[in-house]
Design a protein around this motif. Structure first.
Motif, PDB file in Angstrom:
ATOM      1  N   ARG A 173       0.834  -1.204   0.137  1.00 18.81           N
ATOM      2  CA  ARG A 173      -0.104   0.087  -0.016  1.00 18.81           C
ATOM      3  C   ARG A 173       0.798   1.088  -0.169  1.00 18.81           C
ATOM      4  NH1 ARG A 173      -3.717   3.016   4.450  1.00 18.81           N
ATOM      5  NH2 ARG A 173      -4.625   4.495   3.014  1.00 18.81           N
ATOM      6  N   ILE A 174       0.595   2.328  -0.890  1.00 23.46           N
ATOM      7  CA  ILE A 174       0.914   3.535  -0.764  1.00 23.46           C
ATOM      8  C   ILE A 174       0.053   4.546  -0.492  1.00 23.46           C
ATOM      9  CG2 ILE A 174       2.063   5.273  -2.222  1.00 23.46           C
ATOM     10  CD1 ILE A 174       3.267   2.992  -4.020  1.00 23.46           C
ATOM     11  N   SER A 175       0.233   5.417   0.834  1.00 23.65           N
ATOM     12  CA  SER A 175      -0.635   6.236   1.298  1.00 23.65           C
ATOM     13  C   SER A 175       0.026   7.450   1.485  1.00 23.65           C
ATOM     14  CB  SER A 175      -1.302   5.431   2.701  1.00 23.65           C
ATOM     15  OG  SER A 175      -0.109   5.584   3.811  1.00 23.65           O
ATOM     16  N   GLY A 176      -0.530   8.427   2.121  1.00 27.09           N
ATOM     17  CA  GLY A 176      -0.080   9.803   2.065  1.00 27.09           C
ATOM     18  C   GLY A 176      -1.148  10.850   1.781  1.00 27.09           C
ATOM     19  N   PRO A 177      -1.022  11.980   2.442  1.00 25.55           N
ATOM     20  CA  PRO A 177      -1.799  13.121   2.127  1.00 25.55           C
ATOM     21  C   PRO A 177      -1.856  13.524   0.690  1.00 25.55           C
ATOM     22  CG  PRO A 177      -0.097  13.740   4.009  1.00 25.55           C
ATOM     23  CD  PRO A 177       0.431  12.391   3.256  1.00 25.55           C
ATOM     24  N   ALA A 178      -2.962  14.377   0.430  1.00 27.55           N
ATOM     25  CA  ALA A 178      -3.135  15.053  -0.742  1.00 27.55           C
ATOM     26  C   ALA A 178      -1.784  15.655  -1.383  1.00 27.55           C
ATOM     27  CB  ALA A 178      -4.452  15.891  -0.837  1.00 27.55           C
ATOM     28  N   GLY A 179      -1.668  15.618  -2.573  1.00 29.59           N
ATOM     29  CA  GLY A 179      -0.571  16.089  -3.509  1.00 29.59           C
ATOM     30  C   GLY A 179       0.661  15.362  -3.371  1.00 29.59           C
ATOM     31  N   THR A 180       0.972  14.228  -2.677  1.00 28.12           N
ATOM     32  CA  THR A 180       2.220  13.288  -2.452  1.00 28.12           C
ATOM     33  C   THR A 180       2.713  12.781  -3.556  1.00 28.12           C
ATOM     34  OG1 THR A 180       1.025  11.807  -1.119  1.00 28.12           O
ATOM     35  CG2 THR A 180       2.038  13.825  -0.166  1.00 28.12           C
ATOM     36  N   GLY A 196      -3.931   4.993  -1.923  1.00 29.01           N
ATOM     37  CA  GLY A 196      -5.059   5.842  -1.493  1.00 29.01           C
ATOM     38  C   GLY A 196      -5.185   6.693  -0.039  1.00 29.01           C
ATOM     39  N   ASP A 197      -6.128   7.541   0.464  1.00 26.58           N
ATOM     40  CA  ASP A 197      -5.737   8.139   1.593  1.00 26.58           C
ATOM     41  C   ASP A 197      -7.198   8.447   2.234  1.00 26.58           C
ATOM     42  OD1 ASP A 197      -5.113  10.212   3.649  1.00 26.58           O
ATOM     43  OD2 ASP A 197      -5.289  11.727   2.060  1.00 26.58           O
ATOM     44  N   GLY A 198      -7.037   7.847   3.394  1.00 27.50           N
ATOM     45  CA  GLY A 198      -8.402   7.753   4.039  1.00 27.50           C
ATOM     46  C   GLY A 198      -9.214   9.402   4.365  1.00 27.50           C
ATOM     47  N   GLN A 199      -8.138  10.323   4.362  1.00 28.60           N
ATOM     48  CA  GLN A 199      -8.789  11.764   4.510  1.00 28.60           C
ATOM     49  C   GLN A 199      -9.383  12.332   3.398  1.00 28.60           C
ATOM     50  OE1 GLN A 199      -5.652  14.764   5.290  1.00 28.60           O
ATOM     51  NE2 GLN A 199      -7.084  15.763   6.640  1.00 28.60           N
ATOM     52  N   GLN A 200      -9.216  11.422   2.246  1.00 30.07           N
ATOM     53  CA  GLN A 200      -9.988  11.987   0.877  1.00 30.07           C
ATOM     54  C   GLN A 200     -11.152  11.265   0.462  1.00 30.07           C
ATOM     55  OE1 GLN A 200      -6.996  13.497  -2.120  1.00 30.07           O
ATOM     56  NE2 GLN A 200      -5.572  12.505  -0.899  1.00 30.07           N
ATOM     57  N   ALA A 201     -11.546  10.269   1.545  1.00 30.43           N
ATOM     58  CA  ALA A 201     -12.737   9.640   1.101  1.00 30.43           C
ATOM     59  C   ALA A 201     -13.835  10.541   0.927  1.00 30.43           C
ATOM     60  CB  ALA A 201     -13.076   8.870   2.318  1.00 30.43           C
ATOM     61  N   VAL A 202     -14.656  10.465  -0.074  1.00 34.59           N
ATOM     62  CA  VAL A 202     -15.706  11.317  -0.277  1.00 34.59           C
ATOM     63  C   VAL A 202     -17.202  10.552  -0.237  1.00 34.59           C
ATOM     64  CG1 VAL A 202     -14.462  12.860  -1.553  1.00 34.59           C
ATOM     65  CG2 VAL A 202     -15.482  11.011  -2.885  1.00 34.59           C
ATOM     66  N   TYR A 203     -17.045   9.299   0.167  1.00 38.29           N
ATOM     67  CA  TYR A 203     -18.441   8.437   0.244  1.00 38.29           C
ATOM     68  C   TYR A 203     -18.563   8.140   1.553  1.00 38.29           C
ATOM     69  CZ  TYR A 203     -17.926   8.586  -4.795  1.00 38.29           C
ATOM     70  OH  TYR A 203     -18.037   8.997  -6.038  1.00 38.29           O
ATOM     71  N   LEU A 206       3.710   8.380   1.875  1.00 41.09           N
ATOM     72  CA  LEU A 206       4.645   9.532   1.347  1.00 41.09           C
ATOM     73  C   LEU A 206       4.287  10.994   2.109  1.00 41.09           C
ATOM     74  CD1 LEU A 206       3.819   8.934  -2.760  1.00 41.09           C
ATOM     75  CD2 LEU A 206       5.720   8.168  -1.011  1.00 41.09           C
ATOM     76  N   ARG A 207       5.195  11.782   2.225  1.00 40.58           N
ATOM     77  CA  ARG A 207       4.937  12.962   3.179  1.00 40.58           C
ATOM     78  C   ARG A 207       5.201  14.074   2.225  1.00 40.58           C
ATOM     79  NH1 ARG A 207       3.496  10.726   7.830  1.00 40.58           N
ATOM     80  NH2 ARG A 207       4.588   8.738   8.442  1.00 40.58           N
ATOM     81  N   ARG A 259      -5.846   6.290  13.807  1.00 41.30           N
ATOM     82  CA  ARG A 259      -6.586   7.192  13.722  1.00 41.30           C
ATOM     83  C   ARG A 259      -5.576   8.597  13.855  1.00 41.30           C
ATOM     84  NH1 ARG A 259     -11.479   8.026  13.491  1.00 41.30           N
ATOM     85  NH2 ARG A 259     -12.715  10.051  14.152  1.00 41.30           N
ATOM     86  N   LEU A 260      -5.793   9.317  12.716  1.00 43.49           N
ATOM     87  CA  LEU A 260      -4.741  10.382  12.359  1.00 43.49           C
ATOM     88  C   LEU A 260      -5.567  11.753  12.564  1.00 43.49           C
ATOM     89  CD1 LEU A 260      -3.331   8.891   9.010  1.00 43.49           C
ATOM     90  CD2 LEU A 260      -2.320   9.033  11.642  1.00 43.49           C
ATOM     91  N   PRO A 261      -4.852  12.713  12.889  1.00 44.06           N
ATOM     92  CA  PRO A 261      -5.528  14.134  13.035  1.00 44.06           C
ATOM     93  C   PRO A 261      -5.801  14.602  11.533  1.00 44.06           C
ATOM     94  CG  PRO A 261      -3.010  14.176  13.684  1.00 44.06           C
ATOM     95  CD  PRO A 261      -3.416  12.666  13.273  1.00 44.06           C
TER      96      PRO A 261
END
Length: 693
Positions: free
Chosen positions: A260-267, A482-489, A510-511, A540-542
């Motif tokens: 899995r590759i995760s990380g905030p938007a734009g990474t 993917g990134d759980g913070q960007q879930a839109v459903y 990715l950071r 759980r992340l802030p």
């Protein structure tokens, strides 16, 4: 007479243009003649490649070539199209490819093939230090005196007459200064190779004028900075495939199982995924499936891969999840009767029959909320028994339900299923469930050697189980991005629920943010700062995560008006002013994004009446177009733009009864969707608001 004069002038012009080409060819043949041990055919191939050095290419030739068994591979060619590892063959017999093996005249030539791949791998490692993706390194086997056009694995097989046109047809990947720096670097890494070029006198440059690319050698940091600066200047479609040097290691990494590759938007998660898909297609015999939830993204991503790696693009299938599942069922002869409108009608009847007058009617939530409960929580997670639903954690669903409420939901679900089956119709979740059943029943029939899943957080648990079933836990088989913070459903799940275990180095975060300017990123993070989330793995992340931005020149414009009419006029004025400040194709890299279908139609009418060219995101295929992109927040997922305009961006963040759990949940989901829309912007972000409520 006039026609004869015109033909004569054209002939004279053709001869005039032909003269320097003839001089280049003659000079190239003289240079190639230095390799006395080479056959005439080999010298002709070398001369073709030497001619390219007059067009900005750099050719490195093995000092021992030809005529010695200790030679590695004949040439390294660096040019606008990338890096090419070239092995020239002077075989009397035409090469033959059968069952993954290379032969000529009945004799196996697999050792030549393996030697070429070994040098190619060394070249990939060398260029990755300068930030080039391994996708841009291509092995070629060229046959003197033969007419050949084919491939064996990732190696292109070309005849003497095919190699020149094939190289010139490559898309431009490297600018002149980068070509020089890359060739200089390879000459150091491969000391057995020396530079070679034709010597043809060139006209002097006008006095006082210098070539913008006449800079000296680049060090690694300067080259990386130059590559990123050049990518930012290019159309947004080229920027969206830019791979940073720090990401190249992920493209070719060997993973022992699902990763899995995760990380905030734009990474750069999607960029890594695309390069990874091309890398796998080059090195595996099976096909590669690249799947997303959104139905518009596969068209865009397929275009990007065909541009990045045309030689292997035909071996990667880009599909939305549900479209692929339908194709899969059709190929297996399994009937499916997907009909969204009829399924929606079945739910409406179920709601009127058993839902509206139940205890669910007392909860301040619209009927669509309970339809989502069935879609995302029950069917999306494959729940088939009430006892399982009764104790199920309802991830990303904050409205509390007592047992009596869950019993009412289950009764609604059973009534919906009864009506749906009576009407012989399937919904989207049924399609995935049928495909999962078939994939698990016949795992040996999977058509894929690898699966890449982008925006995995938007898939249902059943969807993830389905894709996992195609490749299982095979090494390099499944990559989730993917990134759980960007879930839109609504709804959610953990990967462990799907039987997927991401261990140790198989989970990469990715950071570094390469897309958003710091001001834009700060504005977006402020929207979700208080919304902690779970990122598919139970942690759980802030909402405000630590991100390292690399870009600081962008800006945010906030406009607040008293009425919708004044707001829309301000939007049009802003669009026109910004377009006037840009060069050619003023609309190509900009987008207007809307939170709903109704808002999208409103702004489509507004822009069309204003004479602004519009390209709907549902029709966008990744090719540059001189039109303002227009689409919903959800449709913009996985995309990015230099300039983003969000009219009435905060409307969905207000409303609903104060203290209502369902309203709070809807606002939290709206904030996630707005966050996604804001982080699509790279250079500028326009935020419009209307004060009238």
């Amino acid at each position: 007479m006039a026609a004869g004069d015109s033909a004569s002038r054209r002939a004279q012009e053709a001869r005039r243009q032909e003269r320097p080409l003839r001089e280049q060819w003659q000079a190239a043949r003289r240079e190639a003649g230095r390799w006395e041990a080479a056959s005439q055919g080999e010298q002709r191939v070398a001369a073709q490649l030497l001619v390219l050095t007059e067009r900005g290419w750099r050719l490195l030739v093995d000092r021992r070539w030809p005529g010695t068994r200790s030679a590695n591979v004949d040439m390294l060619l660096v040019g606008p199209g990338g890096v090419f590892v070239i092995d020239v063959k002077n075989w009397r017999s035409r090469p033959e490819v059968s069952d993954g093996h290379l032969s000529a005249g009945g004799e196996s030539r697999d050792s030549d093939y393996g030697k070429l791949l070994a040098v190619t791998k060394a070249a990939e490692q060398a260029v990755s230090a300068l930030g080039m993706s391994p996708v841009a390194v291509q092995p070629l086997m060229v046959f003197a005196g033969q007419r050949v056009s084919g491939a064996l694995g990732r190696v292109r097989l070309l005849g003497e007459g095919e190699v020149g046109p094939a190289l010139l047809a490559e898309r431009v990947r490297l600018r002149p200064a980068v070509v020089r720096a890359m060739a200089d670097h390879l000459e150091q890494v491969f000391p057995a190779y020396e530079g070679s070029a034709v010597e043809v006198a060139a006209p002097a440059s006008p006095q006082g004028r210098e070539d913008d690319d006449s800079t000296g050698l680049f060090d690694v940091e300067k080259l990386r900075d130059a590559a990123m600066a050049a990518a930012r200047e290019a159309p947004i479609e080229e920027w969206m495939t830019f791979l940073d040097p720090d990401q190249t290691g992920l493209v070719g990494r060997r993973w022992s199982g699902p990763a899995r590759i995760s990380g905030p938007a734009g990474t750069g998660k999607t960029v890594v995924g695309l390069h990874r898909a091309a890398h796998l297609a080059q090195r595996t015999s099976g096909r590669v499936l690249y799947v997303t939830f959104a139905k518009n993204l596969p068209r865009v991503q397929g275009t990007f891969l065909r541009t990045m790696a045309p030689a292997v693009a035909h071996r990667v299938d880009f599909r939305s999840l549900h479209a692929w599942a339908q194709e899969f069922l059709h190929e297996r002869g399994i009937a499916s009767r997907l009909h969204k409108e009829k399924a929606d009608t079945a739910f409406s009847l179920a709601w009127k029959g058993v839902g509206r007058d139940s205890c669910l009617g007392a909860i301040e939530a619209p009927p669509g909320y309970w339809q989502d409960e069935i879609r995302y929580v029950i069917k999306g997670r494959g729940i088939t028994a009430f006892d399982e639903y009764a104790v199920l954690p309802r991830r990303r669903r904050s409205t509390s339900l007592r047992r009596t409420h869950r019993e009412a939901v289950w009764a609604l679900y059973e009534e919906y299923e009864r009506i749906r089956k009576d009407r012989e119709v399937h919904d989207f979740d049924d399609i995935l469930a049928l495909a999962l059943e078939e994939a698990r029943a016949h795992p040996e029939r999977s058509p894929y050697g690898a699966v890449v899943v982008d925006e995995v957080q938007d898939l249902s648990l059943v969807g993830v189980r389905l894709l996992h079933a195609l490749v299982g836990d095979a090494p390099d088989g499944l990559l989730l991005i993917g990134d759980g913070q960007q879930a839109v459903y609504p709804g959610g799940f953990r990967l462990s629920d799907a039987g997927i275990d991401i261990r140790g180095s198989r989970g990469q975060v990715l950071r570094v943010n390469y897309r958003n300017s710091k001001e834009i990123l700060d504005a977006a993070l402020a929207v979700v700062a208080e919304d902690a989330f779970e990122d598919l793995d139970g942690v759980r992340l802030p909402g405000r995560r630590e991100v390292d931005p690399t870009y600081h020149d962008g800006h945010v414009v906030r406009v607040a008006e008293a009425t919708v009419a004044e707001h829309d006029q301000a939007l049009l004025e802003g669009l026109r002013a910004d377009a006037a400040s840009r060069s050619a194709r003023p609309w190509a890299d900009a987008a207007v994004l809307c939170p709903s279908w109704a808002a999208l139609k409103h702004y489509q009418r507004l822009l069309t009446r204003a004479g602004i060219p519009v390209c709907l995101l549902e029709h966008y295929d990744g090719q540059p177009v001189d039109g303002l992109k227009l689409g919903s927040y959800r449709r913009a997922k996985g995309l990015e733009f230099k300039h983003v305009y969000l009219p009435r961006h905060d409307d969905a963040l207000h409303g609903g009864a104060p203290g209502s759990e369902s309203a709070h949940e809807r606002r939290e989901l709206a904030r996630s969707q707005l966050f996604v829309a804001m982080t699509r912007a790279r250079d500028s972000l326009w935020l419009g608001s209307v004060h009238e409520r």
